[in-house]
Design an enzyme around this catalytic site. Structure first.
Site, short mmCIF file in Angstrom:
data_model
loop_
_atom_site.label_atom_id
_atom_site.label_comp_id
_atom_site.label_asym_id
_atom_site.label_seq_id
_atom_site.Cartn_x
_atom_site.Cartn_y
_atom_site.Cartn_z
N LYS A 29 70.43 3.27 51.40
CA LYS A 29 69.31 2.91 52.24
C LYS A 29 67.83 3.29 51.74
O LYS A 29 67.18 2.34 51.91
CB LYS A 29 69.57 3.67 53.66
N ASN A 30 67.81 4.28 51.13
CA ASN A 30 66.55 4.76 50.61
C ASN A 30 66.03 3.86 49.25
O ASN A 30 65.16 4.04 48.42
CB ASN A 30 66.60 6.21 50.48
N ARG A 33 59.26 5.97 59.36
CA ARG A 33 58.32 6.19 58.36
C ARG A 33 58.25 5.51 56.98
O ARG A 33 57.30 5.42 56.52
CB ARG A 33 58.48 7.83 58.02
N CYS A 43 57.95 13.20 62.23
CA CYS A 43 59.45 13.00 62.60
C CYS A 43 60.08 14.37 62.95
O CYS A 43 59.32 15.51 62.64
CB CYS A 43 60.10 12.08 61.80
N ARG A 68 55.40 15.36 57.60
CA ARG A 68 55.41 14.17 56.46
C ARG A 68 54.17 13.50 56.34
O ARG A 68 53.89 12.27 56.75
CB ARG A 68 56.84 13.18 57.19
N PRO A 69 53.26 14.15 55.62
CA PRO A 69 52.05 13.61 55.33
C PRO A 69 52.25 12.36 54.49
O PRO A 69 53.16 12.31 53.51
CB PRO A 69 51.20 14.82 54.66
N VAL A 70 51.09 11.76 54.31
CA VAL A 70 50.90 10.46 53.34
C VAL A 70 49.49 10.72 52.61
O VAL A 70 49.32 9.59 52.01
CB VAL A 70 51.03 9.27 54.03
N ASP A 71 49.02 11.78 52.56
CA ASP A 71 47.89 12.16 51.66
C ASP A 71 47.85 11.55 50.14
O ASP A 71 47.01 11.08 49.63
CB ASP A 71 47.27 13.47 51.88
N LEU A 72 49.26 11.86 49.55
CA LEU A 72 49.48 11.63 48.19
C LEU A 72 49.21 9.94 47.97
O LEU A 72 49.11 9.35 46.95
CB LEU A 72 50.57 12.14 47.53
N ASP A 109 68.92 15.65 51.38
CA ASP A 109 69.41 14.75 52.33
C ASP A 109 70.79 15.03 52.31
O ASP A 109 71.62 14.59 53.30
CB ASP A 109 69.19 13.27 52.14
N ILE A 158 62.03 21.31 50.89
CA ILE A 158 61.43 19.88 50.94
C ILE A 158 60.87 19.79 52.43
O ILE A 158 59.57 19.60 52.21
CB ILE A 158 62.28 18.82 50.65
N ARG A 179 71.21 4.71 61.94
CA ARG A 179 70.35 4.47 61.08
C ARG A 179 70.51 4.49 59.55
O ARG A 179 70.05 3.50 58.78
CB ARG A 179 69.00 5.26 61.20
C1 EPZ Z 1 61.98 10.11 51.28
O1 EPZ Z 1 61.00 10.36 51.97
C2 EPZ Z 1 63.30 9.81 51.71
N1 EPZ Z 1 63.36 8.60 52.58
C3 EPZ Z 1 64.01 10.93 52.60
O2 EPZ Z 1 65.15 10.54 53.22
C4 EPZ Z 1 64.09 12.31 51.67
O3 EPZ Z 1 64.47 13.28 52.45
C5 EPZ Z 1 62.61 12.43 50.91
O4 EPZ Z 1 62.41 11.34 50.11
C6 EPZ Z 1 62.68 13.59 50.05
O5 EPZ Z 1 64.08 13.48 49.09
C7 EPZ Z 1 63.14 7.60 51.92
O6 EPZ Z 1 63.27 7.25 50.70
C8 EPZ Z 1 62.72 6.32 53.02
P1 EPZ Z 1 58.69 12.76 50.06
P2 EPZ Z 1 59.42 10.73 51.72
O7 EPZ Z 1 57.50 11.87 50.09
O8 EPZ Z 1 59.19 9.90 50.68
C9 EPZ Z 1 55.45 16.23 50.57
C10 EPZ Z 1 66.82 10.23 54.97
O9 EPZ Z 1 67.65 11.18 55.48
N2 EPZ Z 1 54.39 14.99 50.64
O10 EPZ Z 1 59.41 12.52 48.83
O11 EPZ Z 1 58.96 10.66 52.84
C11 EPZ Z 1 56.18 16.07 51.99
O12 EPZ Z 1 55.62 16.87 52.86
C12 EPZ Z 1 65.27 10.67 54.66
O13 EPZ Z 1 67.32 9.05 54.17
C13 EPZ Z 1 52.91 15.41 50.79
O14 EPZ Z 1 52.79 16.64 50.72
O15 EPZ Z 1 59.86 12.12 51.25
C14 EPZ Z 1 57.50 16.78 51.33
O16 EPZ Z 1 57.48 18.31 51.55
C15 EPZ Z 1 64.87 11.88 55.39
N3 EPZ Z 1 52.17 14.46 50.62
C16 EPZ Z 1 57.77 16.40 50.05
O17 EPZ Z 1 56.19 15.90 49.67
C17 EPZ Z 1 52.46 13.06 50.83
O18 EPZ Z 1 51.82 12.19 50.57
C18 EPZ Z 1 58.68 15.31 49.45
O19 EPZ Z 1 58.32 14.31 50.47
C19 EPZ Z 1 54.01 12.61 50.46
C20 EPZ Z 1 54.84 13.69 50.48
#
Ligand code: EPZ
Length: 423
Positions: A22-23, A97, A121, A126-130, A311, A333, A403
């Site tokens: 999926k991912n 997301r 969620c 789940r911020p997107v600042d980065l 996950d 995480i 999902r």
């Molecule tokens: C991906 O989510 C996966 N989803 C998630 O799987 C998975 O749990 C996650 O990576 C961690 O492995 C998809 O790939 C579609 P991150 P993502 O950005 O990219 C922080 C599932 O069950 N962060 O790697 O949204 C964040 O808060 C889903 O299939 C920032 O601070 O996760 C977290 O603590 C659930 N700022 C850490 O980074 C940002 O801009 C990792 O998040 C982005 C992230």
């Protein structure tokens, strides 16, 4: 409301075909935006999240053909020549997301776009600042207004050096896709190293991108002016594979997982499961997993790949409820990813949650109960725990399951296990 009824006291014994990840398919589908020439994806898992992503791409003006290549895999041909509406609306983005992934590609292709902020969620803010900082480093101007991200790059995107403050999977994917079409070379540091990122980079390179370093913590993208049509096979879903491996451990059964590279894809999860007493035997294009009936307690810390996958944390908690002794799980995480604990406690599990730490006093016989799924991986952990419980369990809100898990009942039924949907 549909629920899943799980009969207790069952043991897995059979073969499970592992579907495409999926991912990985979600970012790969979005990569089709980068070229008007089309992208063909094989081994696409028939999941609700895939439907949502295809709806989103269609809302932008993309077209696609989808046909089944097996009950567990589709072929999807995407065409984005007709994409002209670079606006991803809240109505679709709020469902998933991962929709944020269209930001980089739309900006790279059209020089401007508007994408709804995804919102949080169940598992966290789940911020997107980065994601936004990375695009600004590439020369984009970002404005947040009325719940939307408005991004413009009037002079196009320029190659740059950017270091992520923390490894982010979709953040790395977003910036890597944008950098593929930037003018010049981009060096990204402290990137996420998940196999899904490697799969996306390999797909982009088939489209003519020049990306290297995927799978390490530094990715280099040498920008090109355009990308071409390509075909790519989605890699197997390591999280689905790990889920069924945990099911074999919980039920003391044996399952042959069919999919290429599973031993490597499961890496740190496999090491931990071996410590718990599960036995793994690789075979050609597959991996046999055997539970011994005895489960040893563990200390688990989730971390970015190649660390223990968050996950698979919920599924591991279900397994540790049956371990003889005290286990500790630390979730590093996501700030709210223990909601399955309260539901497992309804089945008699002895779990104490405090902040990022959960202590599981395993060894008690769980009993079936009515429980509620709260997020995708929590829902499947309840099904797993129910397989070895005494009595039957009803899991509510199974839409979470659909999902990320395709044909779960059929795959379990092929291993002699009965779970059924009830209204
Ligand atoms: C991906 O989510 C996966 N989803 C998630 O799987 C998975 O749990 C996650 O990576 C961690 O492995 C998809 O790939 C579609 P991150 P993502 O950005 O990219 C922080 C599932 O069950 N962060 O790697 O949204 C964040 O808060 C889903 O299939 C920032 O601070 O996760 C977290 O603590 C659930 N700022 C850490 O980074 C940002 O801009 C990792 O998040 C982005 C992230």
């Amino acid at each position: 409301m549909t629920r899943i009824k799980v009969y207790g006291g069952q043991k897995l014994n059979g073969t499970i075909p592992i579907s495409g990840a999926k991912n990985s398919v979600l970012p790969l589908a979005v990569a089709s935006i980068l070229s008007p020439e089309g992208l063909k994806l094989n081994n696409v898992p028939p999941l609700v999240d895939v439907n949502t992503m295809l709806d989103l791409l269609e809302s932008l003006g993309a077209e696609y053909d989808r046909k089944s290549e097996s009950p567990y895999a589709d072929v999807v041909e995407l065409r984005t020549r007709s994409v002209k509406n670079p606006k991803a609306s809240y109505e679709i983005v709020k469902k998933m997301r991962a929709s944020i992934l269209v930001l980089g590609p739309l900006l790279a292709r059209f020089g401007e776009c508007e994408v709804s902020l995804p919102g949080g969620c169940a598992i966290g803010v789940r911020p997107v600042d980065l994601h936004l900082k990375g695009l600004e480093a590439l020369g984009a101007k970002i404005e947040l207004r009325d719940g939307y991200i408005r991004a413009v790059a009037p002079k196009g995107l320029k190659g740059t050096e950017f270091r992520f403050a923390t490894p982010t999977v979709t953040g790395t994917e977003n910036i890597m896709m944008a950098a593929a079409l930037a003018d010049g070379v981009t060096v990204l540091r402290n990137v996420a190293r998940e196999p899904e990122i490697v799969d996306l980079a390999n797909g982009l390179n088939k489209m003519g991108a020049k990306i290297s370093g995927q799978g390490t913590d530094v990715i280099v993208a040498e920008g090109v002016t355009s990308l071409r049509a390509a075909e790519h096979r989605v890699l197997p879903d390591r999280i689905e594979a790990g889920t069924y491996a945990a099911a074999a451990g919980i039920t003391g059964g044996r399952v042959d997982l069919a999919g290429e590279n599973l031993p490597e894809l499961l890496s740190s999860f496999r090491e931990k499961m071996e410590e718990a007493g599960l036995k793994f035997t690789p075979f050609k294009d597959g991996l046999r997993v055997e539970g011994s009936g005895e489960i040893a307690p563990l200390k688990v810390d989730t971390a970015p790949y190649p660390g223990f996958p968050t996950d698979l944390q919920a599924q591991t908690m279900a397994l540790l409820c049956y371990a003889k002794g005290r286990s500790v799980i630390t979730e590093n995480i996501w700030e709210n990813r223990f909601m399955h604990a309260a539901e497992l406690m309804r089945m008699g599990a002895d779990i104490a949650v405090s902040g990022a730490r959960a202590c599981i006093n395993g060894g008690k016989q769980l009993r079936g109960a009515s429980v509620m799924a709260t997020d995708l991986r929590a829902s499947v952990s309840l099904v797993l725990a129910a397989l070895a419980a005494e009595g039957d369990t009803l899991v509510d809100r199974v839409y979470h399951l659909d999902r990320g898990y395709c044909r779960l009942e059929e795959k379990l039924a092929a291993c002699g296990v009965t779970v059924e949907r009830v209204k």
